[in-house]
Design an enzyme around this catalytic site. Structure first.
Site, PDB file in Angstrom:
ATOM      1  N   LYS A  53      42.044 -25.117 -26.424  1.00 57.07           N
ATOM      2  CA  LYS A  53      42.037 -25.920 -27.415  1.00 57.07           C
ATOM      3  C   LYS A  53      41.292 -27.398 -27.570  1.00 57.07           C
ATOM      4  O   LYS A  53      40.651 -27.779 -28.190  1.00 57.07           O
ATOM      5  CB  LYS A  53      43.670 -26.189 -27.876  1.00 57.07           C
ATOM      6  N   GLN A  97      52.921 -26.704 -27.520  1.00 53.95           N
ATOM      7  CA  GLN A  97      52.792 -25.438 -27.001  1.00 53.95           C
ATOM      8  C   GLN A  97      53.716 -24.571 -25.962  1.00 53.95           C
ATOM      9  O   GLN A  97      54.683 -25.436 -25.432  1.00 53.95           O
ATOM     10  CB  GLN A  97      51.653 -25.697 -25.591  1.00 53.95           C
ATOM     11  N   ASP A 120      50.609 -25.559 -36.695  1.00 54.67           N
ATOM     12  CA  ASP A 120      50.953 -24.427 -36.268  1.00 54.67           C
ATOM     13  C   ASP A 120      51.529 -23.250 -37.526  1.00 54.67           C
ATOM     14  O   ASP A 120      51.793 -22.085 -37.120  1.00 54.67           O
ATOM     15  CB  ASP A 120      51.734 -24.299 -34.923  1.00 54.67           C
TER      16      ASP A 120
END
Length: 287
Positions: A53, A97, A120
């Site tokens: 990422k 995460q 997200d």
């Protein structure tokens, strides 16, 4: 011959478009887009994802505000960091995460995140907008699958779509997005009976259960599109490890018309949509 849906190539194309957009708009907005990825502990798979990422951010021109915390970090400390990022005008997106160490409550941390920075797409407000068919931030993996299907012009309207897995991360938002595209959607899971009969009915079969090579050729309708969301590391008797999906690729490729490889299918698309969500949130400052 089966056609592979190349997520890696499409993700590269999306990143090039985003890079161009960032270069064009940066002088008007006065700063680059900013993304904060928070990682807790030393999960090896998470470390790889976070590295990917951050690398992708630098390719596109997104500033990384990522932080890596020791495994024993408290809920209160993380909550405080998220609240600071919510207030930081240079941060457009915040991502925690997963998985987190067991003593931490990921749902509570998600609720602390400003919904407009939830790139997200998992905050209840964003999931609610998806449910209502309203504009908003979309969950990265299912949105990546939809973009891949669109790129290869796979017809969804009126088609039978079967999703294996009912997680909030993939299965449920995936079902809503396919419904929005006028597919007829079935969600199957670990308690479903006659699973093979359900999956063999699918024009579009999406596997997101996290069980290595569970989907075999007998479970797939000839000519179906098979999307493999699973990423599992398996080790053979000689101690060599490799990544496999939830689909037995070689046998299913003999039956399906379209299939995603693992790696190189859905994974790169998840990262591409994360970047896209961040850039869209940033560019909306001009509206």
């Amino acid at each position: 011959m089966v056609k592979k849906l190349d997520g890696k190539a499409l993700a590269k194309k999306i990143k090039a478009e985003l890079q161009q957009k960032v270069q064009t708009l940066q002088s008007k907005i006065g700063r680059p887009p900013g993304l904060a990825v928070l990682m807790v502990g030393d999960n090896p798979a998470s470390a790889v994802y976070v590295r990917n990422k951050e690398k992708a951010c630098s390719q596109v021109g997104i500033s990384s505000f990522g932080k890596h915390f020791p495994a024993q970090t408290s809920q209160a400390e993380l909550t405080q960091v998220i609240q600071q990022l919510n207030q930081n005008p240079e941060v457009d997106g915040i991502l925690v995460q997963l998985p987190l160490p067991e003593h931490l409550d990921s749902t509570s941390l998600l609720y602390q995140t400003d919904p407009s920075k939830d790139v997200d797409g998992l905050h209840p407000m964003n999931l609610g907008q998806l449910l209502r068919g309203e504009k908003g931030l979309r969950s990265c993996t299912p949105a990546g699958v939809m973009r891949l299907l669109q790129e290869y012009k796979i017809e969804l309207q009126g088609k039978q779509a079967v999703i294996l897995g009912r997680s909030i991360l993939v299965g449920k938002p995936m079902a809503l997005m396919l419904l929005e595209a006028n597919s007829t959607v079935t969600i199957a899971h670990s308690r479903s009976q006659n699973l093979e009969a359900i999956t063999r009915n699918a024009d579009i079969l999406i596997a997101a259960v996290g069980r290595p090579e569970m989907i075999t050729a007998e479970m797939v309708k000839p000519g179906a599109t098979v999307i493999d969301v699973g990423i599992n590391r398996v080790t053979d008797e000689a101690g060599n490890s490799r990544l496999v999906g939830d689909v037995q690729f070689d046998s299913v490729a003999e039956v399906a018309e379209f299939i995603t490889p693992v790696p190189g299918g859905v994974g790169p698309m998840t990262v591409a949509i994360l970047l896209q969500n961040t850039v869209e949130r940033w560019s909306s400052l001009l509206e």
